[in-house]
Design a protein around this motif. Structure first.
Motif, PDB file in Angstrom:
ATOM      1  N   GLN A 153       6.353 -37.994   6.042  1.00  0.00           N
ATOM      2  CA  GLN A 153       4.933 -38.329   5.980  1.00  0.00           C
ATOM      3  C   GLN A 153       4.704 -39.815   6.279  1.00  0.00           C
ATOM      4  O   GLN A 153       3.761 -40.175   6.982  1.00  0.00           O
ATOM      5  N   ALA A 154       5.569 -40.661   5.760  1.00  0.00           N
ATOM      6  CA  ALA A 154       5.447 -42.096   6.033  1.00  0.00           C
ATOM      7  C   ALA A 154       5.722 -42.389   7.502  1.00  0.00           C
ATOM      8  O   ALA A 154       5.046 -43.212   8.117  1.00  0.00           O
ATOM      9  N   LYS A 155       6.708 -41.719   8.058  1.00  0.00           N
ATOM     10  CA  LYS A 155       7.019 -41.894   9.475  1.00  0.00           C
ATOM     11  C   LYS A 155       5.837 -41.452  10.335  1.00  0.00           C
ATOM     12  O   LYS A 155       5.484 -42.118  11.305  1.00  0.00           O
ATOM     13  N   ALA A 156       5.203 -40.350   9.954  1.00  0.00           N
ATOM     14  CA  ALA A 156       4.030 -39.864  10.687  1.00  0.00           C
ATOM     15  C   ALA A 156       2.869 -40.853  10.583  1.00  0.00           C
ATOM     16  O   ALA A 156       2.141 -41.069  11.554  1.00  0.00           O
ATOM     17  N   ALA A 157       2.707 -41.464   9.413  1.00  0.00           N
ATOM     18  CA  ALA A 157       1.635 -42.450   9.239  1.00  0.00           C
ATOM     19  C   ALA A 157       1.866 -43.662  10.136  1.00  0.00           C
ATOM     20  O   ALA A 157       0.936 -44.171  10.770  1.00  0.00           O
ATOM     21  N   LEU A 158       3.117 -44.103  10.215  1.00  0.00           N
ATOM     22  CA  LEU A 158       3.433 -45.239  11.083  1.00  0.00           C
ATOM     23  C   LEU A 158       3.199 -44.874  12.549  1.00  0.00           C
ATOM     24  O   LEU A 158       2.617 -45.656  13.298  1.00  0.00           O
ATOM     25  N   GLU A 159       3.635 -43.693  12.953  1.00  0.00           N
ATOM     26  CA  GLU A 159       3.404 -43.231  14.333  1.00  0.00           C
ATOM     27  C   GLU A 159       1.917 -43.209  14.641  1.00  0.00           C
ATOM     28  O   GLU A 159       1.485 -43.628  15.715  1.00  0.00           O
ATOM     29  N   TYR A 160       1.127 -42.706  13.713  1.00  0.00           N
ATOM     30  CA  TYR A 160      -0.328 -42.657  13.887  1.00  0.00           C
ATOM     31  C   TYR A 160      -0.893 -44.066  14.094  1.00  0.00           C
ATOM     32  O   TYR A 160      -1.671 -44.300  15.020  1.00  0.00           O
ATOM     33  N   ALA A 161      -0.504 -44.975  13.231  1.00  0.00           N
ATOM     34  CA  ALA A 161      -1.011 -46.355  13.334  1.00  0.00           C
ATOM     35  C   ALA A 161      -0.622 -46.986  14.668  1.00  0.00           C
ATOM     36  O   ALA A 161      -1.427 -47.660  15.308  1.00  0.00           O
ATOM     37  N   LEU A 162       0.621 -46.771  15.082  1.00  0.00           N
ATOM     38  CA  LEU A 162       1.095 -47.360  16.342  1.00  0.00           C
ATOM     39  C   LEU A 162       0.364 -46.791  17.550  1.00  0.00           C
ATOM     40  O   LEU A 162       0.043 -47.524  18.484  1.00  0.00           O
TER      41      LEU A 162
END
Length: 143
Positions: free
Chosen positions: A14-23
């Motif tokens: 979930q954290a990895k997905a949040a970072l991908e989203y932000a990027l």
């Protein structure tokens, strides 16, 4: 326009997905990844003179640095440079306090998407951040 984004990270997808989203969604924004080490309370804390005397302190901080290095590599795949920070304490409180102190426009945080019963049993850092942050919070759900 969003200029500064704080992304809390841990080992979860979930954290990895949040970072991908932000990027992907905010390629021009300055992004900072934060990892909060939740220190034990109670018995062990009562006997420690400082945080670094708590059992496992060095191990969890070493893990936090490794985690943030992985996060920086993930950002570099998007040709994006990123700042990182490690804090200690209650994760939701530290995330919100850091965001306020450093003037972030937005927080992008991952969530397990637990149903009500799961939130009651386990609590939810993302829910607490949404409730307490004065800036926009984007919650990225990954089941």
């Amino acid at each position: 326009m969003v200029k500064d984004i704080l992304v809390p990270v841990d080992d979860s997808p979930q954290a990895k997905a949040a970072l991908e989203y932000a990027l992907k969604e905010f390629p021009e924004a300055a992004i900072t990844a934060i990892h909060v080490v939740h220190l034990p309370e109670g018995y062990w804390a009562a006997f420690a003179r400082s945080e670094d005397e708590l059992p496992g302190y060095k191990r969890v901080h070493s893990h936090a640095r490794e985690l943030l290095e992985t996060t920086v590599q993930q950002a570099s795949e998007h040709e994006h440079k990123m700042d990182t920070v490690v804090k200690t304490g209650d994760p939701a409180r530290e995330i919100v306090d850091y965001a306020i102190e450093h003037g972030f426009d937005q927080i992008v945080i991952g969530s397990h998407g637990r149903k009500r019963a799961g939130r009651l049993l386990f609590g939810s850092v993302s829910e607490k951040v949404v409730r307490n942050a004065p800036m926009t919070v984007v919650v990225v759900h990954e089941e």
